[in-house]
Motif scaffolding. Structure first.
Motif, short mmCIF file in Angstrom:
data_model
loop_
_atom_site.label_atom_id
_atom_site.label_comp_id
_atom_site.label_asym_id
_atom_site.label_seq_id
_atom_site.Cartn_x
_atom_site.Cartn_y
_atom_site.Cartn_z
N ASN A 270 0.67 -1.17 0.24
CA ASN A 270 0.29 0.00 -0.21
C ASN A 270 0.73 0.99 -0.26
N ILE A 271 0.25 2.52 -0.55
CA ILE A 271 0.88 4.05 -0.70
C ILE A 271 0.25 4.59 -0.84
N ILE A 272 0.83 5.44 0.75
CA ILE A 272 0.24 6.94 0.95
C ILE A 272 0.26 7.68 -0.05
N THR A 273 -1.51 8.33 -0.23
CA THR A 273 -0.62 9.37 -1.97
C THR A 273 -1.56 10.56 -1.93
N ILE A 274 -0.71 11.33 -1.85
CA ILE A 274 -0.94 13.07 -1.45
C ILE A 274 -0.88 13.55 -2.85
N ILE A 275 -2.10 13.76 -2.29
CA ILE A 275 -2.27 14.58 -4.41
C ILE A 275 -3.25 15.99 -4.32
N HIS A 276 -1.75 17.53 -4.37
CA HIS A 276 -2.28 18.35 -4.41
C HIS A 276 -2.64 19.05 -6.45
N LEU A 277 -4.07 19.89 -5.82
CA LEU A 277 -4.43 19.87 -6.93
C LEU A 277 -4.50 21.32 -7.34
N TYR A 278 -3.99 22.05 -7.78
CA TYR A 278 -3.10 23.65 -8.04
C TYR A 278 -4.48 23.84 -9.56
N PHE A 279 -5.30 24.53 -9.67
CA PHE A 279 -6.01 25.35 -9.63
C PHE A 279 -5.98 26.16 -10.31
N LEU A 280 -6.84 27.02 -12.32
CA LEU A 280 -6.10 28.37 -12.25
C LEU A 280 -7.34 29.25 -11.45
N ASN A 281 -8.49 28.74 -11.70
CA ASN A 281 -9.16 30.11 -10.84
C ASN A 281 -10.53 28.71 -9.45
N LYS A 282 -11.93 29.30 -9.43
CA LYS A 282 -12.43 28.67 -8.68
C LYS A 282 -13.49 27.88 -9.55
N ARG A 283 -13.24 27.11 -10.55
CA ARG A 283 -14.06 26.79 -11.49
C ARG A 283 -13.57 25.42 -11.75
N MET A 284 -13.41 24.06 -10.80
CA MET A 284 -12.77 23.45 -10.28
C MET A 284 -14.11 22.06 -10.88
N GLY A 285 -15.24 21.84 -10.18
CA GLY A 285 -15.57 20.87 -10.59
C GLY A 285 -15.94 19.76 -9.13
N ASP A 286 -16.74 18.79 -9.35
CA ASP A 286 -16.71 17.89 -8.57
C ASP A 286 -15.11 17.44 -8.00
N LEU A 287 -14.57 18.12 -6.92
CA LEU A 287 -12.82 17.69 -6.61
C LEU A 287 -13.13 16.02 -6.28
N HIS A 288 -13.76 14.62 -5.56
CA HIS A 288 -13.89 13.79 -6.23
C HIS A 288 -13.68 13.58 -7.35
N ASN A 289 -13.91 13.86 -8.52
CA ASN A 289 -13.33 12.97 -10.02
C ASN A 289 -11.69 13.22 -10.24
N TYR A 290 -11.61 13.66 -9.03
CA TYR A 290 -10.03 14.53 -10.08
C TYR A 290 -8.89 13.23 -9.82
N PRO A 291 -8.83 11.92 -8.53
CA PRO A 291 -8.45 11.50 -8.08
C PRO A 291 -8.57 10.22 -8.56
N LYS A 292 -9.24 9.87 -9.64
CA LYS A 292 -9.89 8.28 -11.01
C LYS A 292 -8.71 8.58 -12.06
#
Length: 136
Positions: free
Chosen positions: A59-81
């Motif tokens: 198992n791998i502890i995974t930390i994901i930092h998402l940097y967006f252009l603006n606040k229009r980012m959509g549903d955050l829970h769909n990005y990790p997939k």
């Protein structure tokens, strides 16, 4: 610890799935949906450029930092997939089921949208967190 930086706007997988008449979900390889496959390949390519070690097992502890252009980012829970699929495609792990736990953080950086991925082997690291009241 392995840190990978993937420049560019994060892409969510949910925007590219289609359903057939029987309700089965599938991912087309051509047209606008090919953009998602290209995104997975982009993530895999940056991982292969930045990490040349052995395949990670366990198992791998995974930390994901998402940097967006603006606040229009959509549903955050769909990005990790999409990100986890790209990690698996790189060959750094055998299966994206190894990526647990996954911690997700989002930020705004209008000048440099990107993904920063940190991978920690559970056999070498442990994760802990705390939640504290702001009133105290």
């Amino acid at each position: 610890m392995i840190k990978i930086i993937v420049p560019g706007k994060p892409i969510s997988k949910s925007n590219f799935k289609l359903k057939n008449i029987h309700g089965q979900v599938w991912m087309p390889r051509e047209g606008k949906h090919g953009k998602y496959i290209a995104y997975e390949n982009k993530i895999a390519g940056f991982i292969n450029q930045q990490y040349t070690g052995p395949t990670l097992t366990g198992n791998i502890i995974t930390i994901i930092h998402l940097y967006f252009l603006n606040k229009r980012m959509g549903d955050l829970h769909n990005y990790p997939k999409s990100i986890c699929d790209g990690i698996e495609k790189s060959g750094i792990i055998e299966n994206d089921r190894q990526l647990k736990p996954v911690l997700l953080f989002d930020y705004i950086d209008k000048d440099h949208p990107r993904i920063e991925i940190e991978l920690y082997e559970c056999s070498k690291y442990k994760v802990s967190y705390s939640i504290e009241s702001l009133d105290e």
